[in-house]
Design a protein around this motif. Structure first.
Motif, PDB file in Angstrom:
ATOM      1  N   LEU A  12      -3.108  -0.811   6.585  1.00  0.00           N
ATOM      2  CA  LEU A  12      -2.157  -0.509   5.796  1.00  0.00           C
ATOM      3  C   LEU A  12      -2.273   1.039   5.303  1.00  0.00           C
ATOM      4  O   LEU A  12      -1.434   2.014   5.401  1.00  0.00           O
ATOM      5  N   GLY A  13      -3.674   1.320   4.811  1.00  0.00           N
ATOM      6  CA  GLY A  13      -3.799   2.572   4.542  1.00  0.00           C
ATOM      7  C   GLY A  13      -3.420   3.587   5.664  1.00  0.00           C
ATOM      8  O   GLY A  13      -2.908   4.682   5.282  1.00  0.00           O
ATOM      9  N   SER A  14      -3.919   3.184   6.694  1.00  0.00           N
ATOM     10  CA  SER A  14      -3.500   4.137   7.999  1.00  0.00           C
ATOM     11  C   SER A  14      -2.196   4.278   8.276  1.00  0.00           C
ATOM     12  O   SER A  14      -1.612   5.410   8.599  1.00  0.00           O
ATOM     13  N   SER A  15      -1.538   3.305   8.019  1.00  0.00           N
ATOM     14  CA  SER A  15      -0.178   3.419   8.653  1.00  0.00           C
ATOM     15  C   SER A  15       0.588   4.126   7.119  1.00  0.00           C
ATOM     16  O   SER A  15       1.550   5.026   7.665  1.00  0.00           O
ATOM     17  N   LEU A  16       0.194   4.146   6.180  1.00  0.00           N
ATOM     18  CA  LEU A  16       0.801   4.890   4.794  1.00  0.00           C
ATOM     19  C   LEU A  16       0.286   6.401   5.217  1.00  0.00           C
ATOM     20  O   LEU A  16       1.073   7.333   5.150  1.00  0.00           O
ATOM     21  N   SER A  17      -0.898   6.551   5.663  1.00  0.00           N
ATOM     22  CA  SER A  17      -1.423   7.962   5.980  1.00  0.00           C
ATOM     23  C   SER A  17      -0.369   8.625   7.092  1.00  0.00           C
ATOM     24  O   SER A  17      -0.062   9.760   6.859  1.00  0.00           O
ATOM     25  N   GLN A  21       3.336  11.990   6.046  1.00  0.00           N
ATOM     26  CA  GLN A  21       3.200  13.375   6.545  1.00  0.00           C
ATOM     27  C   GLN A  21       4.461  13.870   6.505  1.00  0.00           C
ATOM     28  O   GLN A  21       4.470  15.202   6.501  1.00  0.00           O
ATOM     29  N   ASN A  22       5.448  13.259   6.558  1.00  0.00           N
ATOM     30  CA  ASN A  22       6.874  13.722   6.470  1.00  0.00           C
ATOM     31  C   ASN A  22       7.489  13.744   5.205  1.00  0.00           C
ATOM     32  O   ASN A  22       8.585  13.909   4.856  1.00  0.00           O
ATOM     33  N   GLN A  27       3.466  14.241  -3.981  1.00  0.00           N
ATOM     34  CA  GLN A  27       2.106  14.582  -3.491  1.00  0.00           C
ATOM     35  C   GLN A  27       1.151  13.513  -3.285  1.00  0.00           C
ATOM     36  O   GLN A  27       1.178  12.797  -4.336  1.00  0.00           O
ATOM     37  N   PHE A  28       0.502  13.343  -2.178  1.00  0.00           N
ATOM     38  CA  PHE A  28      -0.161  12.268  -1.980  1.00  0.00           C
ATOM     39  C   PHE A  28      -1.660  12.820  -1.725  1.00  0.00           C
ATOM     40  O   PHE A  28      -1.788  13.674  -1.178  1.00  0.00           O
ATOM     41  N   ILE A 194       6.554   0.047   0.626  1.00  0.00           N
ATOM     42  CA  ILE A 194       5.861   0.661  -0.496  1.00  0.00           C
ATOM     43  C   ILE A 194       6.358   1.975  -0.818  1.00  0.00           C
ATOM     44  O   ILE A 194       6.637   2.416  -1.952  1.00  0.00           O
ATOM     45  N   LEU A 195       6.629   2.867   0.303  1.00  0.00           N
ATOM     46  CA  LEU A 195       7.015   4.254  -0.074  1.00  0.00           C
ATOM     47  C   LEU A 195       8.562   4.334  -0.489  1.00  0.00           C
ATOM     48  O   LEU A 195       8.944   5.194  -1.355  1.00  0.00           O
TER      49      LEU A 195
END
Length: 287
Positions: A12-17, A21-22, A27-28, A194-195
Motif C-alpha cells: 500500500l505504501g508503495s502504491s501511495l508513493s 507524485q502527481n 505535501q507528503f 485514501i487519497l
C-alpha cells in the motif's frame, strides 16, 4: 495540508508513493520501517515532534499470519501497541490518523457481507492483535479513520497474484483452495481511495469523518476463482485443481468468508469502487 505516510515500503505504501507524485493538494512525507522503528514509543514520539503534519496514514503491519502464532509479542507490538502510540502522539499534534486494518478481525463464519458495525471475533493472533490495534487507536485519537481491507495484492512485494503468475509459468498443474470466499483488493485502488478522502479533507476538514470503514474491490470470488482469472488474463495454460483448505494445513486459522460491505465508505466519501476483475487486469498490465 501536510500528510505523513508510515510504511512506504509495503504494497500500500508503495502504491501511495507512486500516486502522490502527481498530487498537489497536500505535501507528503513518506517514511519506512528502517527510518522509523515502531517498536519503541519514544521513537514515534521523537519522530512526530520533529515532523510537521496534519494527518498520518499508517500502512505498516505485522502480516506474517502463521508466524504470528508463535511470535505473539512482536505481532502485538507492531499491530497494537505501535498503533496506540501513533494515535497518542498524533493526537498531541491535533493530527488525524488513517489506519489500515484487516478482515482477519472477523471469524469468517458467516455468509453475508460484513459491515463495519459487525462485532469483531478474531480466531488468530494476527487478527487479535489487529483488532486490539483498532481499539487502542480509537481510544487514543478521536480523529481516526480505520479502513479494513482484504486479500491485498499489487505490483509490489510478495502477494498471491505474483505467486500465481510465477507458478503458472513454471508448472503444469497447481492446487488452489475454493472454500475460502472473499474479494481481492488492488492496493492501487485502496491507495486511490485514501487519497480521495484526503483530497476531500483538504477542501474541507469537516469531510474527515472518523470511524470504521470497509474497503475491498467489488464482487465476490474464491481463491480458486482469483487464480483462474489471473491465468486467463495472462494467458497461462497451467491447470488449477480446486481443493479444500484442509489440503493446505496452516498454523493460523483463515476466515472462510470475509466479503466486506463497502456501502458506508461509498456513501460517506462519494467513492466509486472498481470491480475486482477490472482492477486485476489493470494491475497485470502494469507489471
Amino acid at each position: 495540508m501536510k500528510v505523513l505516510i508510515i510504511g512506504g515500503e509495503g504494497q500500500l505504501g508503495s502504491s501511495l508513493s507512486q500516486q502522490i507524485q502527481n498530487e498537489t493538494f497536500a505535501q507528503f512525507e513518506i517514511t519506512t520501517m528502517n527510518e522509523l522503528d515502531l517498536s519503541k514509543e519514544e521513537n514515534i514520539k521523537e519522530f512526530f515532534e520533529h515532523t510537521d503534519f496534519n494527518y498520518v496514514v499508517n500502512c505498516t503491519a505485522y502480516t506474517a499470519v502463521d508466524k504470528a502464532e508463535s511470535d505473539r509479542v512482536m505481532a502485538r507490538l507492531i499491530n497494537a501497541k505501535a498503533i496506540q502510540w501513533i494515535g497518542r502522539h498524533a493526537a498531541e499534534k491535533k493530527a488525524g490518523v488513517i489506519h489500515v486494518s484487516t478482515d482477519y478481525v472477523f471469524s469468517g463464519e458467516g455468509n453475508t457481507p460484513l459491515s463495519p458495525r459487525e462485532p469483531v471475533n478474531p480466531t488468530s493472533v494476527y487478527g487479535t492483535t489487529k483488532a486490539e490495534g483498532e481499539q487502542l487507536l480509537a481510544m487514543e485519537n478521536n480523529q481516526s479513520i480505520i479502513i479494513r481491507t482484504s486479500w491485498l495484492y499489487s505490483e509490489y512485494g510478495n502477494n498471491f497474484m505474483k505467486t500465481m503468475l510465477k507458478l503458472g509459468s513454471e508448472k503444469e498443474t497447481i492446487n488452489v483452495v475454493y472454500d475460502q470466499i472473499g474479494t481481492p483488493t488492488y492496493a492501487g485502488d485502496l491507495a486511490a481511495a485514501i487519497l480521495h478522502i484526503l483530497r476531500k479533507t483538504a477542501a474541507d476538514a469537516q469531510n474527515f469523518v472518523p470511524g470504521i470503514y470497509h474497503y475491498s474491490n467489488e464482487g465476490v470470488c474464491s481463491w480458486y476463482d482469483f487464480a483462474s482469472m489471473i491465468f486467463k488474463i495472462k494467458g497461462l495454460n497451467c491447470f488449477i485443481n480446486p481443493v479444500l483448505s484442509d489440503a493446505f494445513p496452516s498454523v493460523a486459522k483463515r476466515p472462510v468468508y470475509s466479503v466486506l460491505d463497502k456501502k458506508k465508505i461509498r456513501q460517506q466519501f462519494g467513492l466509486t469502487v472498481p470491480f475486482w476483475v477490472n482492477s486485476l487486469e489493470n494491475c497485470i498490465k502494469n507489471i
